[in-house]
Enzyme design. Sequence first.
Site, PDB file in Angstrom:
ATOM      1  N   LEU A 621      21.409  -3.051 -19.076  1.00 37.58           N
ATOM      2  CA  LEU A 621      20.452  -2.918 -17.982  1.00 37.58           C
ATOM      3  C   LEU A 621      19.201  -3.768 -18.195  1.00 37.58           C
ATOM      4  CD1 LEU A 621      20.781   0.945 -17.551  1.00 37.58           C
ATOM      5  CD2 LEU A 621      21.852  -0.829 -16.157  1.00 37.58           C
ATOM      6  N   ASN A 622      18.799  -3.897 -19.443  1.00 33.91           N
ATOM      7  CA  ASN A 622      17.654  -4.734 -19.777  1.00 33.91           C
ATOM      8  C   ASN A 622      17.877  -5.255 -21.192  1.00 33.91           C
ATOM      9  OD1 ASN A 622      15.118  -5.693 -20.784  1.00 33.91           O
ATOM     10  ND2 ASN A 622      14.028  -4.455 -19.290  1.00 33.91           N
ATOM     11  N   GLN A 629      16.333  -1.490 -29.057  1.00 34.66           N
ATOM     12  CA  GLN A 629      17.026  -0.279 -29.485  1.00 34.66           C
ATOM     13  C   GLN A 629      18.037  -0.568 -30.592  1.00 34.66           C
ATOM     14  OE1 GLN A 629      16.773   3.241 -28.390  1.00 34.66           O
ATOM     15  NE2 GLN A 629      14.852   2.130 -28.296  1.00 34.66           N
ATOM     16  N   GLU A 696      22.389   4.357 -29.694  1.00 32.28           N
ATOM     17  CA  GLU A 696      22.938   4.945 -30.913  1.00 32.28           C
ATOM     18  C   GLU A 696      24.064   4.098 -31.503  1.00 32.28           C
ATOM     19  OE1 GLU A 696      23.941   8.956 -29.740  1.00 32.28           O
ATOM     20  OE2 GLU A 696      21.909   9.632 -30.159  1.00 32.28           O
TER      21      GLU A 696
END
Length: 735
Positions: A621-622, A629, A696
């Site tokens: 999405l980005n 992350q 994760e």
Amino acid sequence: MKFDQPATLNPIDRARVVGKPVDRIDGPLKVAGAAPYAYERHDVAPNPAYGWMIGSAIAKGTINSIDTTEAEAAPGVLAVLTHANAGALGKGNMNTARLLGGPDIQHYDQAVALVVAETFEQARDAAKLVRVDYTQGQGKFDLLVGVKTAQPPKSVQGSPADTSVGDFDGAFKSAAVKVDQTYTTPDQSHAMMEPHATTAAWAGDKLTVWTSNQMVTWAVKEMAKTLKIAPENVQVVSPYIGGGFGSKLFLRADALLAALGARAVGRPVKVALARPQIPNNTTHRPATIQRLRIGATKDGVIQAIGHDVWAGDLPGGDVESAGLQTRLLYAGKNRKTTHRLAELDLPEGNAMRAPGEAVGLLALEVAMDELAEACGVDPVELRIKNDIQYDPEAGPKRPFSSRKLIECLQQGAERFGWSKRNPKPGQVREGDFLIGMGVAAAFRNNMAMPSGARVAIDGKGRITVSTDMTDIGTGTYTIIAQTAAELLGVNVSDVTVKLGDSSFPASAGSGGQWGANSSTAGVYATCMTLRGMLAQKAGFNAEDALFEDGMIKAAGKAIPLRDAVGREGISVDDKIEFGDLTERYAQATFGAHFCEVAVDRFTGEVHVRRMGGAFAAGRILNPKTARSQVIGAMTMGVGAALMEELVVDKRFGYFVNHDMAEYHVPVHADIPEQDVLFLDELDDKSSPMKAKGVGELGICGAGAAVANAIYNATGVRLRDYPMTLDKVIGGLAKA
């Protein structure tokens, strides 16, 4: 909106805004110190008092008496709360131990009292004057002892504790090549930057808590149940969270104590847990013992794969689900997984970033490396050889919705320079350093949760999205703004996003890697409803209407969005619900980690020189926030491999190294270079966004790649995490 059929071409596929590396819209507030965190809500809770938690000095036993007389007489003290005067309390479903203990004690540092005073310092100092008399009981604190009486849990993340396909025992016994090893992982702490903190205030019988919590809707229900009040009388506000990693999924002691303190003194109360209180009072990732057995042909085709897991928790707690990825990651006709839960009286074990897979892959991916060596097969090729495009336990009737593990391994290897690796351990030297490369697969289940949102457009065309979704540093504000901007044909700067308030529509919340995909799907559903209403108001066919450049266009005509809305504005609530696609299709995210280390041959010190990862997680999405992350997750993987361990005092049942001086985590100097590659992928069975989680995935397998690199560098095979220099140098001495 019900998502029960694969997504077709939709407005998100235009990818005008979604999928672009948009800067975080909350970034300026955070770097300026203007983002209000839970302990800083001066504007909403004037004249607050301050609370200091007192934790139990024993891990198991009974409180005989609590003498608060001296503390109550101390300067500035307003109240001292204990189980005896806090009022009747219930217990939520999501915390294993009670958040205010007494008279019986369930774990070390369980909250037993709260001192409320005019200032923080007065509360802290008065807490030292509270006298608690205990009778200490006999606790169970050693997992190695606990495995002898460990029992199967009722379920493992909603799945059976044990699974079996084919004849594992027979196939393993007859296999040409066998790996049978045991691996251990220690207790670990979330070590997030922001402590657990809450500001609480009552207005009559209405409670508002400004807290640091990942799952707002859960927190409302748990607080109401614990205080025995109606859920509609509880408002939870959590717009900014300084890290959580699962430690803030559930209601914790800071929130309950702040609410009790505010009720007792009749004014707002702030409670923050001190850093040394967090590891023992809140939750942690439990230690595991894992046995991996893999039987294969001489050329590395897996015939039998078995994974046995032992972990511990408080009575009534859950097992660490470290065998789940082994049920899905590799082929093999004969399979077996088991989970056993030992009852321990240590602080509560619960979710920490990628619960299950993060530690399960620390074992499985080292076992795969050992199998590759035993078969004389390149570790990358071994994994490719055992790829499977359907759930190996369910068979071809349940294919993966999308699976690009092979592509991740191949592209990641090429990008990292894997072909330059010397397959024979201990052969590459630079001065006193031994150099090695390691690889590991990454796997994390894809989960989707119902999620709602409210989208409003005012008479000037300004868009506001409201949802109780949280942002734990992941970029939620930004991707929700991108989603609304894409669907309504405006710029990101035209969208205001409001998060983390239980007065907003209930969302998926931040956890389990489901947050981004689910919450944006909820915004998608709401925006699609709004598009239909606006197209109808403009006199257009909704299916033909094009939203772009702040206009609604159809049939050769264009109307400004604000004109279609009208002076009064418009607001719509809707949500996304998911059907049975997760049952019909196995849904997961995949990746490949690569690592290069340098090991000092005299001291055993391990230096991670560079890391690389290739990941397939549906639509990204980005890419800017997603990369952030992933590199954060890879860094946590390095911590798990080399340094992170909550050390248990097995005499008294507590974590000894309960602060950031003694609980070691990686710093910038430990991670010099990280390269991240996202593969192009759309998963039409995951959501209308065609995205999946990624936050994760990056930790899953990262530590195993470090461990395998250490072996390639030194010939020292370690199976007990963390791989501290004493273990490495001990292995070097034997080698």
